[in-house]
Design a protein around this motif. Structure first.
Motif, PDB file in Angstrom:
ATOM      1  N   PHE A 397       0.821  -1.207   0.000  1.00  0.00           N
ATOM      2  CA  PHE A 397       0.000   0.000   0.000  1.00  0.00           C
ATOM      3  C   PHE A 397       0.856   1.258   0.000  1.00  0.00           C
ATOM      4  O   PHE A 397       0.625   2.193  -0.769  1.00  0.00           O
ATOM      5  CB  PHE A 397      -0.936   0.006   1.217  1.00  0.00           C
ATOM      6  N   LEU A 419      -7.540   2.042  -9.278  1.00  0.00           N
ATOM      7  CA  LEU A 419      -7.779   2.859  -8.081  1.00  0.00           C
ATOM      8  C   LEU A 419      -8.891   2.255  -7.233  1.00  0.00           C
ATOM      9  O   LEU A 419      -8.791   2.183  -6.005  1.00  0.00           O
ATOM     10  CB  LEU A 419      -8.119   4.295  -8.484  1.00  0.00           C
ATOM     11  N   ILE A 422      -7.493  -0.571  -5.256  1.00  0.00           N
ATOM     12  CA  ILE A 422      -6.719  -0.181  -4.071  1.00  0.00           C
ATOM     13  C   ILE A 422      -7.655   0.181  -2.927  1.00  0.00           C
ATOM     14  O   ILE A 422      -7.486  -0.270  -1.795  1.00  0.00           O
ATOM     15  CB  ILE A 422      -5.773   1.005  -4.399  1.00  0.00           C
ATOM     16  N   ILE A 423      -8.696   0.956  -3.229  1.00  0.00           N
ATOM     17  CA  ILE A 423      -9.605   1.380  -2.163  1.00  0.00           C
ATOM     18  C   ILE A 423     -10.333   0.176  -1.568  1.00  0.00           C
ATOM     19  O   ILE A 423     -10.403   0.001  -0.353  1.00  0.00           O
ATOM     20  CB  ILE A 423     -10.617   2.417  -2.698  1.00  0.00           C
ATOM     21  N   LEU A 426      -8.073  -1.999   0.339  1.00  0.00           N
ATOM     22  CA  LEU A 426      -7.742  -1.337   1.609  1.00  0.00           C
ATOM     23  C   LEU A 426      -8.813  -1.635   2.650  1.00  0.00           C
ATOM     24  O   LEU A 426      -8.508  -1.986   3.799  1.00  0.00           O
ATOM     25  CB  LEU A 426      -7.628   0.174   1.384  1.00  0.00           C
ATOM     26  N   LEU A 430      -8.069  -3.645   5.996  1.00  0.00           N
ATOM     27  CA  LEU A 430      -8.203  -3.027   7.325  1.00  0.00           C
ATOM     28  C   LEU A 430      -9.221  -3.736   8.194  1.00  0.00           C
ATOM     29  O   LEU A 430      -9.134  -3.696   9.419  1.00  0.00           O
ATOM     30  CB  LEU A 430      -8.597  -1.553   7.179  1.00  0.00           C
ATOM     31  N   THR A 431     -10.204  -4.385   7.582  1.00  0.00           N
ATOM     32  CA  THR A 431     -11.196  -5.076   8.394  1.00  0.00           C
ATOM     33  C   THR A 431     -10.691  -6.457   8.799  1.00  0.00           C
ATOM     34  O   THR A 431     -11.385  -7.188   9.497  1.00  0.00           O
ATOM     35  CB  THR A 431     -12.535  -5.216   7.639  1.00  0.00           C
TER      36      THR A 431
END
Lengths: 617, 336
Positions: A397, A419, A422-423, A426, A430-431
């Motif tokens: 990242f 893009l 990536i989002i 992410l 993160l979860t």
């Protein structure tokens, strides 16, 4: 009639049906000779496997090897003349590009099948109560949705690896073209078996097939096992081929640390596929035997242990997640510099992070079993190893962000999907940690939170990147670009719709929505959320439909694009014309003279054509 | 440099915004066990970290997308820089330290949720397709509802008769799979802290009616729990004296009043009824039903000599029904 017979796929499917009948009949006869009555379940299994072998005979998968074994002359792969036009995609072709496209088509077919299954049970879930499905149907759909899409992802990964990697590294073909064709075609009867589970009673275990539940219940599970087992062969053999190709067939001057980053990702993925897939095959095989032969591997009343299955199963199925996402992350790293017009930040670190993820991936399977009753002393070490995955993932990242920083960003459709990837990845990433620390996972395990979490990783790590890859390499395949407007509609419809489903699932999961239930308690107040998730699910379906329309019409009507469409430094764009010729770089020798992503470095080249005397021009 | 400053400010703002949003929308069900408190603290840490990392990446990305886009007609390249080992080492080491720290916190949090209390209530849980059954070995009771006393740890020893199930009450947070096999009995401990009605839901796909494998979990106070035990055993007292005895036992009366004549904080009840006593104001009162009633609902009205005033709670009129007070009086009367 002869014309139909000459289409390999149809011939092979007829062979498969015949083979299945022969296998089942043979078993019936043997049982009859032994004085036993007819039994459907063993007949299904034997018929299934023999049918798959017959399919391979029908497609011609063994003819080359048979001739070799008989001592006859067999032409080298590139000397084999193959039928022209669309027909070659339906037969046993040895060209890695054809095989790549075949993988891609199978992947997209399975994607639409798996997605449609999801829409059926999402419709059921749109409100509480049972409306259109019964329990077994619901469970069958949920289980098949999972496994069909896993197969779709494996095929998609193989599609990208097969089509792109040899072109990127300047290879003439894959290292073992016949094995390559074999590993694609064996997946076709496997998916037929997998889907036919629906016709034989279905199964109620979900894709994880935990015994003792899978030891009882409908016999559709046997076809599910057989299908997965054979898809596993495809995966293992395909991985072997990609590893050898990447290690041995790179063009002159292409050292490991100057090969395109996507090749690193495929290498890492292939190492996992080659070494871990056996374990899921083994675990399913043991349940298969337990059902057929009464061997008590996993049923406690017969002396077995159900936890053992979970260890075997997750020892593959966790690394499998990295098989699914590593190539997608590789696509992100590969395409980002092209559209940012600037070097990939920290090439070596990004390459090594793929290897790091692959390695740590082997050490974390226990986090699927925090609540399952594994030994207490295993939970904490698995928590440490699980969170370690965040380190190499973080490197990716941060490197992507640093690549974006102070670039000159362009936003054609592939870049939008990059893009988006990536989002979404992410969010998926993160979860992860809340389900990776044991105490919080005690709450989250087996809830919709997990469903939301892994769908985010799958979409971010595979679905978005493979769409980016298709939009990006489509001109290489067809010589035409896909329609821009439709591509943008696809993106701007799918991304928000996906985010809504994913967030919605995670939220109700934390509030108490369990996984894999056909009906939920209306007093929990989840009806509205479920309805919204279902609607968003349909929107994803519509957006993918638009993509398919685009895919088909652009082949004939798309804007002609034959040159270096994206101004890439990679050899498949800067050397090879579009659509790519049959024999790759034949007559266009080149060598690697620089680094792959030095966009903006004055006078630098990654690859240069070599003239007849062997000097770079 | 200007870019970095703007981005840092935006990251900080977005971090707080995301954190406030995530906390604001109510992500967790009610907190009804001691374990839930521990686990929710861990959730909170995770949500902070998620808010920060999400903002970090999203702001850098969003800023790049807006500020560093290619102008129309510009075919040039971005700024040329391709590696910085110092930076790479930092963003390897820092996350490494963070995840090790988080694992450490996670281990502590796990240890707290597994805290063992020796006085735990034993319940043997049996799961099957598709039901839950609860045995109370200390009382010889079997029930399809899980009754639990509040604020007392319960130790579930769980086994399944067929396939794998999983015990989960969302409000208690903790979850444990229930396995078949005599040697695979799994233990789950938690301490309910809020009275109320909850539902245990099977969390592991167990075929067929998995969705409906739910049973009530009822958390009550000690007295109600004993009542329930007695009613299950069929020996709930019927006469006023026995009812009164249960009431005084379950409500802490015996902490200050003895029933055998031994001295304590308050007057003993042995031989109390019918006796005559000197009050603090010097008057002499006979202990009859009226006196006892007043002494219970308004304990400071007539305090006998030798005992301090203001010790006994004066809210029993609110806590007990008139019938319950009469039962207690009957019990005291029986001790004469």
């Amino acid at each position: 009639m002869r014309k139909i017979w000459s289409i390999g796929l149809i011939r092979a499917l007829i062979f498969q049906i015949l083979g299945s009948a022969i296998g089942a009949g043979l078993l019936g006869l043997i049982r009859l000779a032994m004085g036993l009555s007819w039994k459907t379940e063993p007949a299904l299994v034997v018929g299934g496997f023999i049918g798959a072998i017959f399919f391979m005979i029908g497609i011609g998968g063994f003819s080359g090897w048979w001739k070799m074994a008989m001592g006859e002359d067999v032409p080298e792969a590139h000397d084999v003349t193959e039928p022209e036009g669309i027909r070659r995609y339906f037969g046993f072709s040895l060209d890695h590009k054809v095989i790549g496209i075949q993988y891609g088509i199978l992947s997209m077919v399975l994607l639409s099948v798996g997605g449609s299954l999801a829409l059926i049970f999402r419709t059921e879930l749109a409100s509480s109560g049972l409306q259109i499905l019964d329990f077994v149907q619901f469970n069958t759909l949920v289980g098949l949705h999972g496994m069909v899409l896993i197969a779709s992802i494996l095929m998609g990964v193989a599609a990208m690896g097969n089509y792109v990697v040899p072109l990127m590294i300047g290879a003439e073909d894959m290292a073992f073209p016949r094995l390559n064709a074999f590993s694609f075609w064996i997946a076709v009867p496997a998916t037929v078996l997998l889907l036919s589970a629906m016709l034989f009673g279905g199964f109620e275990t979900g894709w994880t097939a935990y015994p003792p539940l899978s030891v009882r219940g409908p016999m559709g599970i046997q076809l599910f096992f057989a299908g997965v087992y054979i898809v596993g062969w495809s995966s293992i053999l395909g991985a072997l081929n990609l590893i050898v190709t990447t290690l041995k067939m790179r063009v002159k001057g292409m050292k490991l640390f100057v090969m395109p980053i996507f090749a690193w990702a495929v290498l890492a993925t292939s190492i996992i596929s080659l070494t871990a897939t056996q374990l899921i095959g083994l675990s399913f095989q043991l349940v298969m035997f337990e059902r057929l032969l009464g061997m008590g591997f996993f049923t406690p009343s017969n002396g077995g242990n159900p936890i053992l299955f979970q260890h075997l199963f997750w020892f593959y199925s966790h690394p499998a997640v990295y098989i699914f996402v590593l190539p997608g992350l590789g696509i992100i790293s590969e395409l980002l510099p092209v559209f940012v017009r600037k070097p990939l930040f920290g090439y070596k670190w990004v390459a090594m992070s793929s290897m790091g993820i692959a390695l740590t991936g082997y050490l974390v399977w226990g986090h699927h079993m925090f609540t399952s009753g594994i030994e207490e002393y295993l939970r904490v070490p698995f928590m440490y190893s699980t969170l370690l995955v965040a380190v190499p993932t973080g490197v990716k990242f941060f490197s992507w962000v640093a690549t974006l920083w102070q670039g000159k960003l362009r936003f054609p459709v592939p870049m939008l999907f990059i893009l988006g990837a990536i989002i979404v990845f992410l969010i998926g990433g993160l979860t992860g940690p809340p389900s990776g620390t044991v105490s919080t996972d005690l709450h989250l395990h087996d809830t919709y939170y997990i469903v939301g979490h892994f769908h985010a990783t799958m979409f971010g790590g595979f679905i978005f990147p493979i769409f980016a890859a298709i939009y990006y390499w489509y001109p290489k395949i067809t010589g035409r670009k896909m329609n821009d407007t439709l591509g943008k509609i696809h993106f701007y419809l799918m991304t928000p719709a996906f985010l809504v489903t994913s967030f919605g699932q995670m939220q109700i999961g934390m509030l108490g929505m369990r996984r894999r239930i056909a009906d939920y308690d209306p007093t929990l107040g989840f009806d509205t959320s479920h309805l919204i998730i279902t609607i968003a699910g349909y929107l994803i379906g519509v957006s993918v439909l638009i993509f398919f329309i685009n895919l088909i019409i652009s082949a004939k009507r798309g804007e002609v694009a034959t040159g270096n469409v994206w101004q890439s430094r990679s050899p498949e764009w800067s050397i090879l014309p579009s659509p790519s010729p049959v024999h790759n770089y034949k007559g266009m020798p080149f060598e690697v003279v620089g680094e792959p992503y030095d966009y903006g470095l004055e006078g630098s080249n990654y690859v240069l054509p070599v003239n007849q005397t062997g000097q770079a021009d | 440099m200007k870019h970095i400053v703007i981005v840092v400010i935006l990251v900080i703002l977005l971090t707080f915004g995301t954190y406030a949003l995530l906390q604001g929308i109510g992500l967790l069900p009610a907190q009804a066990s001691a374990q839930a408190v521990t686990i929710d603290r861990m959730f909170n840490l995770h949500i902070m970290m998620i808010s920060f990392l999400f903002s970090l990446i999203i702001v850098f990305m969003g800023y790049s997308i807006i500020v560093f886009r290619q102008k129309k007609g510009d075919e040039g390249f971005g700024k040329f820089f391709k590696a910085n080992n110092k930076l790479e080492i930092i963003w390897t080491i820092l996350p490494l330290g963070t995840v090790i720290f988080f694992s450490y916190l996670g281990a502590i949090s796990l240890a707290e949720t597994r805290n063992v209390e020796p006085q735990a209530l034993n319940v043997d849980v049996t799961a099957g397709q598709w039901y839950w059954s609860f045995d109370y070995p200390d009382y010889g009771i079997t029930s399809d509802k899980l009754y639990l006393p509040v604020d007392r740890q319960v130790k579930l020893s769980m086994t399944s008769v067929d396939v794998i199930h999983s015990f989960w009450v969302p409000e208690f947070r903790v979850k444990q799979d229930v396995l078949p096999g005599e040697n695979l009995v799994k233990e789950l401990r938690f301490t309910p802290t809020e009275k109320g009605e909850y539902t245990v839901r099977c969390a592991e796909l167990c075929g067929g009616a998995h969705a409906y494998m739910n049973s009530p979990v009822i958390v009550v106070d000690d007295a109600e729990f004993t009542d329930w035990i007695d009613s299950e055993l069929g020996n709930l007292p019927q006469d006023p004296v026995s009812k009164g005895k249960r009431l005084v036992e379950n409500n802490g009366c015996l902490g200050c009043h003895s029933v055998d004549g031994s001295p304590s904080v308050g007057p003993t009840w042995a031989g109390l009824f019918g006796s005559e006593n000197v009050m603090l104001d010097g008057s002499i009162k006979e202990v009859n039903e009226d006196y006892l009633h007043t002494a219970i609902v308004d304990p400071n009205f007539d305090v006998p000599e030798g005992f301090p005033a203001g010790v006994m709670p004066s809210n029993y009129a609110d806590l007990f029904s008139e019938e319950e007070i009469q039962n207690m009086i009957s019990f005291i009367q029986s001790l004469k």
